[in-house]
Scaffold this motif. Sequence first.
Motif, PDB file in Angstrom:
ATOM      1  N   TYR A  38     -35.004  -8.779 -37.197  1.00 40.28           N
ATOM      2  CA  TYR A  38     -36.427  -9.016 -36.906  1.00 40.28           C
ATOM      3  C   TYR A  38     -36.884  -8.320 -35.625  1.00 40.28           C
ATOM      4  O   TYR A  38     -37.981  -7.744 -35.567  1.00 40.28           O
ATOM      5  CB  TYR A  38     -36.670 -10.522 -36.797  1.00 40.28           C
ATOM      6  N   ILE A  39     -36.053  -8.342 -34.597  1.00 47.32           N
ATOM      7  CA  ILE A  39     -36.434  -7.794 -33.289  1.00 47.32           C
ATOM      8  C   ILE A  39     -36.491  -6.267 -33.354  1.00 47.32           C
ATOM      9  O   ILE A  39     -35.503  -5.613 -33.671  1.00 47.32           O
ATOM     10  CB  ILE A  39     -35.458  -8.250 -32.193  1.00 47.32           C
ATOM     11  N   ALA A  40     -37.644  -5.715 -33.036  1.00 47.20           N
ATOM     12  CA  ALA A  40     -37.852  -4.257 -33.126  1.00 47.20           C
ATOM     13  C   ALA A  40     -37.671  -3.591 -31.767  1.00 47.20           C
ATOM     14  O   ALA A  40     -38.619  -3.110 -31.146  1.00 47.20           O
ATOM     15  CB  ALA A  40     -39.250  -3.968 -33.679  1.00 47.20           C
ATOM     16  N   LEU A  41     -36.432  -3.572 -31.287  1.00 46.15           N
ATOM     17  CA  LEU A  41     -36.086  -2.936 -30.019  1.00 46.15           C
ATOM     18  C   LEU A  41     -34.758  -2.198 -30.184  1.00 46.15           C
ATOM     19  O   LEU A  41     -33.977  -2.525 -31.078  1.00 46.15           O
ATOM     20  CB  LEU A  41     -35.939  -3.991 -28.913  1.00 46.15           C
ATOM     21  N   SER A  82     -27.621  -1.740 -42.118  1.00 49.41           N
ATOM     22  CA  SER A  82     -27.513  -2.371 -43.436  1.00 49.41           C
ATOM     23  C   SER A  82     -28.464  -3.553 -43.546  1.00 49.41           C
ATOM     24  O   SER A  82     -29.652  -3.421 -43.277  1.00 49.41           O
ATOM     25  CB  SER A  82     -26.061  -2.802 -43.682  1.00 49.41           C
ATOM     26  N   ASN A  83     -27.939  -4.688 -43.928  1.00 46.23           N
ATOM     27  CA  ASN A  83     -28.731  -5.913 -44.028  1.00 46.23           C
ATOM     28  C   ASN A  83     -27.900  -7.081 -43.512  1.00 46.23           C
ATOM     29  O   ASN A  83     -26.754  -6.901 -43.091  1.00 46.23           O
ATOM     30  CB  ASN A  83     -29.184  -6.144 -45.478  1.00 46.23           C
ATOM     31  N   VAL A  84     -28.475  -8.270 -43.540  1.00 44.68           N
ATOM     32  CA  VAL A  84     -27.788  -9.441 -42.995  1.00 44.68           C
ATOM     33  C   VAL A  84     -26.454  -9.676 -43.700  1.00 44.68           C
ATOM     34  O   VAL A  84     -25.426  -9.926 -43.062  1.00 44.68           O
ATOM     35  CB  VAL A  84     -28.685 -10.695 -43.116  1.00 44.68           C
ATOM     36  N   ALA A  85     -26.447  -9.589 -45.032  1.00 43.36           N
ATOM     37  CA  ALA A  85     -25.235  -9.885 -45.802  1.00 43.36           C
ATOM     38  C   ALA A  85     -24.102  -8.926 -45.466  1.00 43.36           C
ATOM     39  O   ALA A  85     -22.981  -9.353 -45.149  1.00 43.36           O
ATOM     40  CB  ALA A  85     -25.546  -9.835 -47.298  1.00 43.36           C
ATOM     41  N   ILE A  86     -24.360  -7.628 -45.517  1.00 42.91           N
ATOM     42  CA  ILE A  86     -23.324  -6.629 -45.262  1.00 42.91           C
ATOM     43  C   ILE A  86     -22.798  -6.743 -43.839  1.00 42.91           C
ATOM     44  O   ILE A  86     -21.577  -6.736 -43.600  1.00 42.91           O
ATOM     45  CB  ILE A  86     -23.871  -5.206 -45.494  1.00 42.91           C
ATOM     46  N   ILE A 116     -28.369 -16.933 -46.558  1.00 45.03           N
ATOM     47  CA  ILE A 116     -29.443 -17.831 -47.004  1.00 45.03           C
ATOM     48  C   ILE A 116     -30.690 -17.640 -46.140  1.00 45.03           C
ATOM     49  O   ILE A 116     -31.817 -17.544 -46.644  1.00 45.03           O
ATOM     50  CB  ILE A 116     -28.979 -19.304 -46.963  1.00 45.03           C
ATOM     51  N   LEU A 117     -30.496 -17.567 -44.825  1.00 45.14           N
ATOM     52  CA  LEU A 117     -31.624 -17.348 -43.918  1.00 45.14           C
ATOM     53  C   LEU A 117     -32.267 -15.982 -44.162  1.00 45.14           C
ATOM     54  O   LEU A 117     -33.494 -15.839 -44.122  1.00 45.14           O
ATOM     55  CB  LEU A 117     -31.162 -17.446 -42.457  1.00 45.14           C
ATOM     56  N   GLY A 118     -31.420 -14.966 -44.427  1.00 44.73           N
ATOM     57  CA  GLY A 118     -31.940 -13.633 -44.709  1.00 44.73           C
ATOM     58  C   GLY A 118     -32.793 -13.610 -45.966  1.00 44.73           C
ATOM     59  O   GLY A 118     -33.831 -12.941 -46.027  1.00 44.73           O
ATOM     60  N   ALA A 119     -32.359 -14.363 -46.969  1.00 46.71           N
ATOM     61  CA  ALA A 119     -33.128 -14.440 -48.214  1.00 46.71           C
ATOM     62  C   ALA A 119     -34.450 -15.164 -47.998  1.00 46.71           C
ATOM     63  O   ALA A 119     -35.494 -14.771 -48.541  1.00 46.71           O
ATOM     64  CB  ALA A 119     -32.305 -15.146 -49.287  1.00 46.71           C
ATOM     65  N   LEU A 120     -34.421 -16.222 -47.190  1.00 44.24           N
ATOM     66  CA  LEU A 120     -35.622 -17.036 -46.960  1.00 44.24           C
ATOM     67  C   LEU A 120     -36.654 -16.320 -46.090  1.00 44.24           C
ATOM     68  O   LEU A 120     -37.854 -16.352 -46.381  1.00 44.24           O
ATOM     69  CB  LEU A 120     -35.236 -18.367 -46.313  1.00 44.24           C
ATOM     70  N   PHE A 121     -36.199 -15.675 -45.015  1.00 40.40           N
ATOM     71  CA  PHE A 121     -37.130 -15.124 -44.028  1.00 40.40           C
ATOM     72  C   PHE A 121     -37.354 -13.615 -44.137  1.00 40.40           C
ATOM     73  O   PHE A 121     -38.379 -13.117 -43.673  1.00 40.40           O
ATOM     74  CB  PHE A 121     -36.655 -15.462 -42.609  1.00 40.40           C
ATOM     75  N   LEU A 122     -36.391 -12.904 -44.720  1.00 40.22           N
ATOM     76  CA  LEU A 122     -36.529 -11.449 -44.813  1.00 40.22           C
ATOM     77  C   LEU A 122     -36.573 -10.949 -46.256  1.00 40.22           C
ATOM     78  O   LEU A 122     -36.684  -9.745 -46.490  1.00 40.22           O
ATOM     79  CB  LEU A 122     -35.361 -10.760 -44.081  1.00 40.22           C
ATOM     80  N   SER A 123     -36.465 -11.874 -47.195  1.00 43.93           N
ATOM     81  CA  SER A 123     -36.438 -11.532 -48.633  1.00 43.93           C
ATOM     82  C   SER A 123     -35.318 -10.559 -48.959  1.00 43.93           C
ATOM     83  O   SER A 123     -35.449  -9.708 -49.842  1.00 43.93           O
ATOM     84  CB  SER A 123     -37.795 -10.937 -49.064  1.00 43.93           C
ATOM     85  N   GLU A 124     -34.189 -10.668 -48.249  1.00 44.55           N
ATOM     86  CA  GLU A 124     -33.011  -9.841 -48.517  1.00 44.55           C
ATOM     87  C   GLU A 124     -32.102 -10.589 -49.497  1.00 44.55           C
ATOM     88  O   GLU A 124     -31.372 -11.501 -49.115  1.00 44.55           O
ATOM     89  CB  GLU A 124     -32.256  -9.530 -47.228  1.00 44.55           C
ATOM     90  N   ILE A 125     -32.175 -10.202 -50.754  1.00 43.90           N
ATOM     91  CA  ILE A 125     -31.380 -10.860 -51.784  1.00 43.90           C
ATOM     92  C   ILE A 125     -30.088 -10.070 -51.990  1.00 43.90           C
ATOM     93  O   ILE A 125     -30.131  -8.893 -52.360  1.00 43.90           O
ATOM     94  CB  ILE A 125     -32.149 -10.948 -53.119  1.00 43.90           C
TER      95      ILE A 125
END
Length: 290
Positions: A30-33, A92-96, A252-261
């Motif tokens: 989320y943080i864009a830095l 990548s994403n939260v899961a990876i 789970i949090l990534g799916a809920l808040f970032l729509s990363e399935i």
Amino acid sequence: MKNSKLHTRHLLELNVAMVFGSTSGVLGRYIALPVTVTICLRTLLAFALLYVYCRWRKISLKIHKEDRLQLFVSSVLMGAHFVTYFYALQYSNVAIAMLSLFTYPVITSFLEPIILKTKFQKVHLLLGGLLLFGIYFLVPNFSLDNSYSIAVIFGIVAALLYALRNILMKSKVQKYNGSFLMCYQMGVSGFLLIPALFFVEFETVITQWKGLLALALLTTAIGHTMFLNSFKHFSITTASILSSIQPVYGIILGALFLSEIPTLTTIFGGALILTSVIIESLRTRKKALI
């Protein structure tokens, strides 16, 4: 019965720590830095929060001379761990990122007997194999042209750094308060990364204050401190394997808040990790009852 209740309580505390710690994935995405700026501000904010807490609780801030080098090295390892892990999140994403980071229980199970001279337990080979098999499903076609492959490399480097830091801290959690140890580590890490702040506009940083504060408070000051305190009740290897539930919470949090399935292969890898957690939980509970 008393041992059973205490063990259950310690497992519950460790899981609460993992819930707080799992916010790192979502917040890191989320943080864009720039990564080094994010980690610098994260650690400095966490240092300030923990310092105030330690002063309020009248926790000693003194370090014995013989521990200074080991605590400094562990602080450098912690800061480097944060940086490499957040690069894994960027590629990548939260899961990876989280699942590749959680190879660290495997690394720990091999390093702990060597560094701390503890007895090597063969069952950890099985649990380590399950974790590694799960990692395979993250990047079945490994290539440096693939950003996910680069992310996994960063994640595994972060895992090695984290394993080494945790092993170094094992003997210190019996000697120092966990909040003080985290306060010291965050102060050293933040100070070493201060030069990164000269390469970002102040106005840009201000726009990210909510994410940075949440990262410093929830993930670092609360989550990491609670996990560090768990070393009093479990071996480093056991605590590390039990903490492997964290990617599940993070996904789970990534799916809920970032729509990363996550994909089916990622889910399968996560299932293998969760299996190792359940096995180790039951195994340590049985030992506590004896």
